[in-house]
Design a protein around this motif. Sequence first.
Motif, PDB file in Angstrom:
ATOM      1  N   SER A  38      49.539  29.478  38.373  1.00 63.13           N
ATOM      2  CA  SER A  38      48.934  30.359  39.377  1.00 63.13           C
ATOM      3  C   SER A  38      49.511  30.153  40.771  1.00 63.13           C
ATOM      4  CB  SER A  38      47.417  30.148  39.420  1.00 63.13           C
ATOM      5  OG  SER A  38      47.103  28.813  39.786  1.00 63.13           O
ATOM      6  N   VAL A 216      46.022  48.584  26.747  1.00 64.95           N
ATOM      7  CA  VAL A 216      46.235  47.574  27.776  1.00 64.95           C
ATOM      8  C   VAL A 216      47.724  47.328  27.997  1.00 64.95           C
ATOM      9  CG1 VAL A 216      45.924  45.137  28.353  1.00 64.95           C
ATOM     10  CG2 VAL A 216      44.006  46.452  27.438  1.00 64.95           C
ATOM     11  N   LEU A 273      44.608  43.714  37.007  1.00 67.55           N
ATOM     12  CA  LEU A 273      43.560  42.728  36.735  1.00 67.55           C
ATOM     13  C   LEU A 273      42.263  43.407  36.317  1.00 67.55           C
ATOM     14  CD1 LEU A 273      44.174  40.254  39.711  1.00 67.55           C
ATOM     15  CD2 LEU A 273      44.849  39.970  37.324  1.00 67.55           C
ATOM     16  N   GLY A 274      41.929  44.515  36.978  1.00 68.01           N
ATOM     17  CA  GLY A 274      40.713  45.228  36.612  1.00 68.01           C
ATOM     18  C   GLY A 274      40.784  45.818  35.223  1.00 68.01           C
ATOM     19  N   PHE A 276      42.673  44.827  32.714  1.00 71.08           N
ATOM     20  CA  PHE A 276      42.655  43.751  31.726  1.00 71.08           C
ATOM     21  C   PHE A 276      41.264  43.158  31.579  1.00 71.08           C
ATOM     22  CE2 PHE A 276      43.039  39.267  30.579  1.00 71.08           C
ATOM     23  CZ  PHE A 276      43.775  39.353  29.414  1.00 71.08           C
ATOM     24  N   THR A 277      40.543  43.020  32.682  1.00 65.76           N
ATOM     25  CA  THR A 277      39.199  42.447  32.624  1.00 65.76           C
ATOM     26  C   THR A 277      38.259  43.323  31.816  1.00 65.76           C
ATOM     27  OG1 THR A 277      39.536  41.396  34.790  1.00 65.76           O
ATOM     28  CG2 THR A 277      37.269  41.629  34.004  1.00 65.76           C
ATOM     29  N   VAL A 278      38.358  44.635  32.005  1.00 70.75           N
ATOM     30  CA  VAL A 278      37.471  45.561  31.298  1.00 70.75           C
ATOM     31  C   VAL A 278      37.718  45.525  29.797  1.00 70.75           C
ATOM     32  CG1 VAL A 278      36.881  47.991  30.992  1.00 70.75           C
ATOM     33  CG2 VAL A 278      37.170  47.060  33.298  1.00 70.75           C
ATOM     34  N   GLN A 280      39.342  43.111  28.040  1.00 71.53           N
ATOM     35  CA  GLN A 280      39.765  41.794  27.569  1.00 71.53           C
ATOM     36  C   GLN A 280      39.225  41.475  26.178  1.00 71.53           C
ATOM     37  OE1 GLN A 280      38.448  38.596  30.070  1.00 71.53           O
ATOM     38  NE2 GLN A 280      39.659  37.048  29.021  1.00 71.53           N
ATOM     39  N   ARG A 281      37.940  41.750  25.955  1.00 71.22           N
ATOM     40  CA  ARG A 281      37.341  41.411  24.660  1.00 71.22           C
ATOM     41  C   ARG A 281      37.986  42.209  23.531  1.00 71.22           C
ATOM     42  NH1 ARG A 281      33.634  43.582  21.486  1.00 71.22           N
ATOM     43  NH2 ARG A 281      33.188  45.223  23.017  1.00 71.22           N
TER      44      ARG A 281
END
Length: 293
Positions: A38, A216, A273-274, A276-278, A280-281
């Motif tokens: 990071s 994605v 990032l948004g 991927f976050t939505v 992700q599961r």
Amino acid sequence: MTTLRVGTAVPEASARRKAGLPRGALHLLLIAGAIFMSYPLLWMISSSLKPESEIFSSTSLIPSQFKFSNYIDGWTALGVPFTGFYLNSLILCVAAVLGNIFSCSLAAYAFARLRFPLRGLLFALMLGTIMLPFQATIVPQYIMFKSLGWVGTFLPVVVPKFLAVDTFFVFLMVQFIRNLPSELDDSAKIDGCGPYRLYFHVILPLTVPALATTAVFTFLWTWNDFFSQLLYLGRSVQGYTVPVALSTFVDSSSQSSWGQMMAMSFLSLLPILGFFTVFQRLLMDGISTTGLK
């Protein structure tokens, strides 16, 4: 009885302690790796808040003077608000996602469930295109799109997505669909479902994890694509996407604008990032279940 309990408890506790040491060391190693990986992102965020002269002269992640004007100046540095570049990239990404989800799933359904002549040969030829480098086809593709009058528009980037040209996603969905029970097809056929109804009402709802994985990765690859968008979208600033617009900060007005470029680069990561976050599961489910027997 007491001796037996003590004798059984001690080895179990000892085994837990022995198992806990490597696990703790592994966690520390993973934390150190996460910090190391990071660091470039942290450096970019820090550089977006530094004055121009401090970006490469200081190794500290904490700016001596916070310069929030990099975000304000960078948003309009090209004479056009960055909102237009975001909108262009979002249009391309949404169209590419819809195209890949529809065309790749339909092609995968045909290869996985339908029976037709030369199916195995065609599937092998399709997989063989993975080994064909992109640079080997870019010249004939450009000539074709130029003759069609598509250069300077979104069509050369969007239209191929509706023709199942991304072999990786077709193969991923083929593997996923092959793992679905064939009894579902038989039950649907007994109820009168044809191939298209079987695809839309049975297969497609069950492939949501694979569709999410496709969505994605398509979004990420299209958003970060620089070469195709630079080649086909023309020279007009109004047609720039985010990657093309970011590349102009280095030599804009014959000078480098590193602080503004870092600020806009950080903002360009937020949609990724948004997204991927939505998903992700569903993405993890699609990757973990694809190819399992």
